[in-house]
Design a protein around this motif. Structure first.
Motif, PDB file in Angstrom:
ATOM      1  N   MET A 121      45.771  -2.910   3.013  1.00 58.80           N
ATOM      2  CA  MET A 121      46.109  -3.437   4.160  1.00 58.80           C
ATOM      3  C   MET A 121      46.547  -2.608   5.380  1.00 58.80           C
ATOM      4  N   TRP A 122      47.552  -1.832   5.535  1.00 61.32           N
ATOM      5  CA  TRP A 122      47.582  -1.275   7.185  1.00 61.32           C
ATOM      6  C   TRP A 122      47.074   0.056   7.105  1.00 61.32           C
ATOM      7  N   ALA A 123      46.413   0.081   6.496  1.00 59.38           N
ATOM      8  CA  ALA A 123      45.043   0.962   6.187  1.00 59.38           C
ATOM      9  C   ALA A 123      44.119   0.512   7.215  1.00 59.38           C
ATOM     10  N   ILE A 124      43.508  -0.413   6.638  1.00 66.46           N
ATOM     11  CA  ILE A 124      43.002  -1.963   7.573  1.00 66.46           C
ATOM     12  C   ILE A 124      42.916  -1.699   9.234  1.00 66.46           C
ATOM     13  N   LEU A 125      44.569  -2.083   8.775  1.00 65.77           N
ATOM     14  CA  LEU A 125      45.254  -2.356  10.736  1.00 65.77           C
ATOM     15  C   LEU A 125      45.224  -1.117  11.636  1.00 65.77           C
ATOM     16  N   ALA A 126      45.489   0.258  10.574  1.00 61.19           N
ATOM     17  CA  ALA A 126      44.896   1.399  11.381  1.00 61.19           C
ATOM     18  C   ALA A 126      43.919   1.931  11.885  1.00 61.19           C
ATOM     19  N   ILE A 127      42.139   1.083  10.823  1.00 62.64           N
ATOM     20  CA  ILE A 127      41.522   1.686  11.062  1.00 62.64           C
ATOM     21  C   ILE A 127      40.932   1.035  12.858  1.00 62.64           C
ATOM     22  N   PHE A 128      40.641  -0.628  12.699  1.00 64.13           N
ATOM     23  CA  PHE A 128      40.623  -1.210  13.845  1.00 64.13           C
ATOM     24  C   PHE A 128      41.547  -1.117  14.686  1.00 64.13           C
ATOM     25  N   ALA A 129      42.450  -0.491  14.636  1.00 65.20           N
ATOM     26  CA  ALA A 129      43.250  -0.156  16.332  1.00 65.20           C
ATOM     27  C   ALA A 129      42.388   0.598  16.246  1.00 65.20           C
ATOM     28  N   ALA A 130      41.730   1.935  15.651  1.00 64.02           N
ATOM     29  CA  ALA A 130      40.847   2.578  16.236  1.00 64.02           C
ATOM     30  C   ALA A 130      40.029   2.181  17.089  1.00 64.02           C
ATOM     31  N   ILE A 131      39.164   1.701  15.840  1.00 61.16           N
ATOM     32  CA  ILE A 131      37.535   0.173  16.776  1.00 61.16           C
ATOM     33  C   ILE A 131      37.710  -0.132  17.317  1.00 61.16           C
ATOM     34  N   LEU A 132      39.412  -0.855  17.697  1.00 62.86           N
ATOM     35  CA  LEU A 132      39.223  -1.419  18.979  1.00 62.86           C
ATOM     36  C   LEU A 132      39.408  -0.429  20.416  1.00 62.86           C
ATOM     37  N   LEU A 133      40.268   0.810  19.435  1.00 68.15           N
ATOM     38  CA  LEU A 133      40.764   1.531  21.420  1.00 68.15           C
ATOM     39  C   LEU A 133      39.604   1.984  22.011  1.00 68.15           C
ATOM     40  N   LEU A 134      38.753   2.706  20.600  1.00 69.98           N
ATOM     41  CA  LEU A 134      37.587   3.187  21.067  1.00 69.98           C
ATOM     42  C   LEU A 134      36.320   2.361  21.527  1.00 69.98           C
ATOM     43  N   GLN A 135      36.341   0.830  21.732  1.00 70.45           N
ATOM     44  CA  GLN A 135      35.163   0.117  22.327  1.00 70.45           C
ATOM     45  C   GLN A 135      35.874   0.224  23.286  1.00 70.45           C
ATOM     46  N   LEU A 136      37.047   0.105  23.609  1.00 68.84           N
ATOM     47  CA  LEU A 136      38.170  -0.066  24.405  1.00 68.84           C
ATOM     48  C   LEU A 136      37.448   1.299  25.698  1.00 68.84           C
ATOM     49  N   TRP A 137      37.672   2.571  25.216  1.00 73.60           N
ATOM     50  CA  TRP A 137      37.714   3.287  26.179  1.00 73.60           C
ATOM     51  C   TRP A 137      35.690   3.208  26.529  1.00 73.60           C
ATOM     52  N   LYS A 138      35.017   3.070  24.926  1.00 72.76           N
ATOM     53  CA  LYS A 138      33.701   3.102  25.573  1.00 72.76           C
ATOM     54  C   LYS A 138      33.093   1.933  27.435  1.00 72.76           C
ATOM     55  N   LEU A 139      34.367   0.723  26.956  1.00 74.26           N
ATOM     56  CA  LEU A 139      33.955  -0.053  28.098  1.00 74.26           C
ATOM     57  C   LEU A 139      34.200   0.366  28.808  1.00 74.26           C
ATOM     58  N   ILE A 140      35.261   0.923  29.704  1.00 74.44           N
ATOM     59  CA  ILE A 140      36.555   1.720  31.070  1.00 74.44           C
ATOM     60  C   ILE A 140      34.678   2.306  31.132  1.00 74.44           C
ATOM     61  N   ARG A 141      35.035   3.487  30.224  1.00 76.34           N
ATOM     62  CA  ARG A 141      34.117   4.447  30.843  1.00 76.34           C
ATOM     63  C   ARG A 141      32.607   3.837  31.096  1.00 76.34           C
ATOM     64  N   ASN A 142      32.209   3.217  30.653  1.00 73.80           N
ATOM     65  CA  ASN A 142      30.733   2.065  31.019  1.00 73.80           C
ATOM     66  C   ASN A 142      31.097   2.145  32.420  1.00 73.80           C
ATOM     67  N   LYS A 143      32.051   1.089  32.566  1.00 77.20           N
ATOM     68  CA  LYS A 143      32.436   0.550  34.428  1.00 77.20           C
ATOM     69  C   LYS A 143      32.316   1.486  35.809  1.00 77.20           C
ATOM     70  N   LYS A 144      32.946   2.291  34.614  1.00 78.95           N
ATOM     71  CA  LYS A 144      32.891   3.788  35.367  1.00 78.95           C
ATOM     72  C   LYS A 144      31.971   4.361  35.705  1.00 78.95           C
ATOM     73  N   ASN A 145      31.090   4.778  35.418  1.00 76.12           N
ATOM     74  CA  ASN A 145      29.662   5.403  35.121  1.00 76.12           C
ATOM     75  C   ASN A 145      28.993   4.620  34.562  1.00 76.12           C
ATOM     76  N   PRO A 146      28.583   3.716  35.103  1.00 73.85           N
ATOM     77  CA  PRO A 146      27.552   2.914  34.251  1.00 73.85           C
ATOM     78  C   PRO A 146      25.850   3.088  33.938  1.00 73.85           C
ATOM     79  N   VAL A 147      25.972   4.558  34.619  1.00 74.26           N
ATOM     80  CA  VAL A 147      24.590   5.192  34.704  1.00 74.26           C
ATOM     81  C   VAL A 147      24.271   6.428  33.395  1.00 74.26           C
ATOM     82  N   LEU A 148      25.138   6.807  33.548  1.00 76.39           N
ATOM     83  CA  LEU A 148      25.656   7.637  32.552  1.00 76.39           C
ATOM     84  C   LEU A 148      25.628   7.264  31.144  1.00 76.39           C
ATOM     85  N   TYR A 149      27.372   6.497  30.480  1.00 78.37           N
ATOM     86  CA  TYR A 149      27.041   5.664  29.580  1.00 78.37           C
ATOM     87  C   TYR A 149      26.308   4.585  29.419  1.00 78.37           C
ATOM     88  N   ARG A 150      25.535   4.353  29.079  1.00 78.81           N
ATOM     89  CA  ARG A 150      25.491   2.803  28.313  1.00 78.81           C
ATOM     90  C   ARG A 150      25.314   2.432  27.529  1.00 78.81           C
TER      91      ARG A 150
END
Lengths: 433, 357
Positions: A203-232
């Protein structure tokens, strides 16, 4: 026929297309759920334990298939040859009695030149069988099996003299035994040499994996906000992913804090996992390099690639070598988890199972990514765990489930390949008309 | 090879005409025969076995000709035909037929069955043009695996086929109980050269040559020529008004029928009907045999079948005792079979003119 009509036919109702694209994955999801419904013998614990150990055993091998698909070689059933290279390396290391983590690293090091050579040779073969690479890769596996047996059953003993008393060698002094024990990790063997470095609860592994996915998605969102043309990015998918990870994080935290039965699932090998993640990242990053772009353009059209100055043959050979080397390492990781070297059988099914896994994840002969490989490995192995249980509970016969499993493996490859070719042909016709 | 001494036709021309694999593997076989003779293995026994096994496998190899000629490549889905034959065999036993009646009923039932299945298979191949060989291989594999379920689940009653306990059919069904063991092989069989001479299984060879003749005749008929034309140059054939897709379906029906009859003849020669996963790999030896006979992945003749099956089966019936004598305790002949069989298929694949994507 006018243009509108064609585009209409090509984009005919999105739902149908989506269904057709994912039909194989959907069958597997339905099958696994059906398994849970009918068989009461399968607990969540048993299922997750089996699934996680199978995942960490097989994922690396499945990931090794991606690069050849990108480079237009199709599904490389020839990773069997890579697996053999890995086994040759293991046999050498076991013969001299090396073991532990250093022994495992040495195995990987020895496997590298062998697999490179094998990959180079298969690459040349694929260049000579252009357009028929997939059947050629299947046949090269069978062909190499003959050579491999010649090496292990005849050359060892008759040409290379070995002592009769060595535990690996058959009593008559010729050939390697059918099964060779790889020795326990704490006694300096190879078994679990990688897995046992560091293990954490599931379960710790599950926690770590999904935390990483969450961060990745948030990062994507932020990047998308900054430059919506380049990263769609696909907004809905991102939102779904975020919700999914939040739910999973909640579930795992709940399990960890309340010490629920999910904590009894077998521990997860961190280093094996990290290596799998590393290969995922490698597969993604290489596409951003010059070489990766070459892979892509060769995969799209060899002719255009040739004209634009890419050495097509060489690029294809490099792709094959990479796949073969990764397969060799994948096989070493697989075997250190199994603990015994099934000398003449361990490599035979690797090609089929890995290809089936990749296809189940939604890949095709021309499109495959990390996502497909990971999802496919999970789904395919779920089916593998469930089918004997379904056979047992529905028909009172586990053997039936075994046969059904074999049928699913072959059927899925046939279906996925057939559907893909059929759709490509149909598209070709639609545009030609 | 008689012309080798004559310098007028160059050595290379002859090699080209007969085909490099044929000469190489045929030569290897003759070498092994000589080695066998020198080691004191009875040449007569070796030749008897060769003829027996060539007769058993002949029709299965013949199944490759129609599919290659029609342009779908070697029939890697031979197991599709094989399971049709097995299915018919099993039902014939279930209905209590024995001896010749069993044989005829099996063949008679297998033909309509394989026509239907072959038609569907042909339709499938038409849908996946360009990747026939890969898809065919997996179609064959899937059918064999699906039939494993069928053998286990269909409630057969005959006591000659079931397990002693539990449900389902046995893995191998002995044919001597129903009087089908070597029924064709021993029909009118005789020996050449006294007591220990070469045994000729006349009945089996007759049916093999009959099938060869039918295929040979068919490819001289109008419909057969149309199929060949479609295989050689699809575009040209299409513009001359030939329905290629129909031809490909017809050819694959014929191929499937040959697979079905082939396995019945094979089973009676072997004395056992093998079910479950036994047919899984049967396509590859048949493909290899026709290629050794001089066929390519695009052109094949009946003569290639006859030459190929004799050389292929001869090589391995000879290799087994010779290798055992030379290197005791090793499984060298099996290794040799794997390398040669799959090597020749790979070689043929390298000769296929592949397009750019």
């Amino acid at each position: 026929m006018n243009n509108e009509n064609i585009s209409e036919r090509l984009n005919s109702s999105k739902v149908t297309t989506w269904l057709a694209d994912n039909i194989v994955s959907l069958i597997f999801v339905a099958f696994t759920l059906f398994g849970f419904l009918v068989s009461d013998g399968v607990t969540m614990n048993f299922f997750l334990t089996e699934l996680s150990s199978r995942f960490f055993r097989n994922a690396f091998l499945v990931l090794s298939l991606i690069i050849p698909v990108v480079a237009g070689l199709g599904l490389n059933f020839g990773i069997v040859v890579g697996a053999m290279a890995g086994q040759v390396a293991i046999a050498i290391v076991l013969y001299f009695g090396w073991g532990g983590l250093n022994g495992l690293l040495l195995t990987m090091l020895i496997a590298l030149p062998i697999a490179t050579l094998f990959g180079y040779l298969t690459g040349i073969l694929y260049n000579k069988t252009r357009g028929q690479e997939m059947i050629a890769s299947l046949m090269v596996g069978y062909f190499a099996k003959g050579i491999y047996q010649f090496l292990f059953l005849f050359v060892v003993g008759v040409i290379i003299k070995v002592p009769k008393t060595h535990p690996m060698i058959k009593p008559d002094g010729v050939g390697v035994r059918m099964t060779v024990d790889m020795g326990a990790y704490d006694k300096g063997g190879l078994k679990y040499a990688l897995d046992k470095i560091w293990e954490i609860p599931f379960m710790w592994a599950i926690l770590a994996i999904f935390a990483a996915i969450l961060l990745l998605q948030l990062w994507k969102l932020i990047r998308n906000k900054k430059n919506p043309v380049l990263y769609r990015y696909n907004k809905t998918m991102t939102v779904i992913n975020i919700i999914l990870s939040l739910v999973m994080i909640a579930v795992s935290i709940q399990a960890i804090t309340t010490e629920s039965s999910l904590m009894m699932v077998r521990k997860v090998p961190v280093f094996t996992g990290l290596l799998i993640v590393a290969l995922c990242i490698f597969n993604e990053l290489i596409l951003k390099t010059k070489l990766g772009q070459d892979f892509r353009s060769v995969g799209q059209s060899q002719h255009i690639a040739e004209v634009s100055g890419i050495n097509v043959d060489k690029t294809r050979i490099i792709a094959t070598i990479m796949s073969t080397v990764f397969a060799a390492w994948g096989q070493i990781m697989y075997l250190q988890n199994m603990g015994t070297l099934n000398t003449y059988g361990a490599h035979t099914q690797i090609g089929m199972f890995s290809v089936a896994s990749l296809l189940v994840g939604g890949a095709s002969t021309q499109k495959a990514g990390v996502k497909h490989a990971i999802l496919g490995t999970l789904l395919f192995n779920s089916m593998f765990i469930m089918s004997p249980e379904i056979g047992l509970s529905l028909f009172g016969n586990a053997l039936l489930g075994e046969y059904f499993r074999t049928f699913m493996v072959y059927g899925v490859i046939g279906l996925a390949l057939g559907l893909h070719v059929w759709r490509t042909n149909k598209k070709g016709k639609a545009t030609l008309n | 090879m008689v012309n080798v001494s004559k310098k007028t036709t160059g050595f290379n021309d002859i090699v080209k005409k007969i085909g490099f694999p044929t000469i190489f593997i045929g030569g290897f076989w003759i070498l092994l025969l000589i080695a066998g003779g020198a080691l004191g293995i009875s040449i007569n026994t070796l030749l008897s076995d060769t003829i027996k096994r060539a007769g058993m496998n002949g029709i299965l190899v013949l199944a490759m000709v129609p599919s290659i000629q029609s342009g779908t490549g070697p029939n890697f889905a031979l197991p599709v035909g094989i399971v049709c034959g097995l299915f018919a065999t099993v039902w014939a036993i279930e209905f209590g037929f024995t001896g010749w009646a069993w044989l005829f009923v099996s063949i008679a039932f297998s033909i309509p069955l394989s026509v239907v299945v072959g038609y569907l298979y042909g339709r499938l191949l038409n849908a996946v043009k360009g990747s026939e060989m890969t898809i065919a291989t997996y179609t064959g594999f899937s059918i064999v695996a699906a039939m494993c379920l069928a053998w286990l689940m269909i409630p057969f009653k005959s006591r000659n086929m079931g397990w002693f306990i539990g449900k389902g059919l046995r893995e191998t069904i002995q044919l001597d109980v129903i009087g089908g063991d070597k029924i064709l092989s021993e029909f009118l069989s005789f020996t050449i050269g006294g007591e220990k001479g070469i045994i000729i299984p006349t009945g089996m060879l007759l049916i093999f040559f009959l099938c060869c003749f039918i295929v040979w005749m068919y490819f001289r008929s109008k419909s057969g020529i149309a199929i060949s034309a479609g295989g050689i140059n699809p575009k040209f054939a299409k513009s001359s008004g030939i329905d290629i897709d129909k031809g490909r379906i017809k050819a694959n029906i014929l191929s499937t029928i040959m697979g079905a009859i082939g396995i019945i003849v094979y089973s009676q020669g072997y004395g056992y009907t093998q079910l479950y996963t036994a047919p899984l790999m049967m396509a590859f030896p048949a493909v290899a045999a026709v290629l050794i006979g001089g066929a390519s992945a695009q052109r094949a003749k009946v003569s290639h079948v006859i030459i190929g099956v004799i050389i292929y089966q001869g090589l391995f019936t000879t290799a087994l005792p010779v290798a055992n004598q030379l290197f005791e305790g090793t499984d060298l002949s099996e290794i040799l079979r794997m390398v040669i069989q799959n090597g020749i298929i790979l070689y043929a694949l390298t000769q296929v003119k592949g397009g750019d994507n």
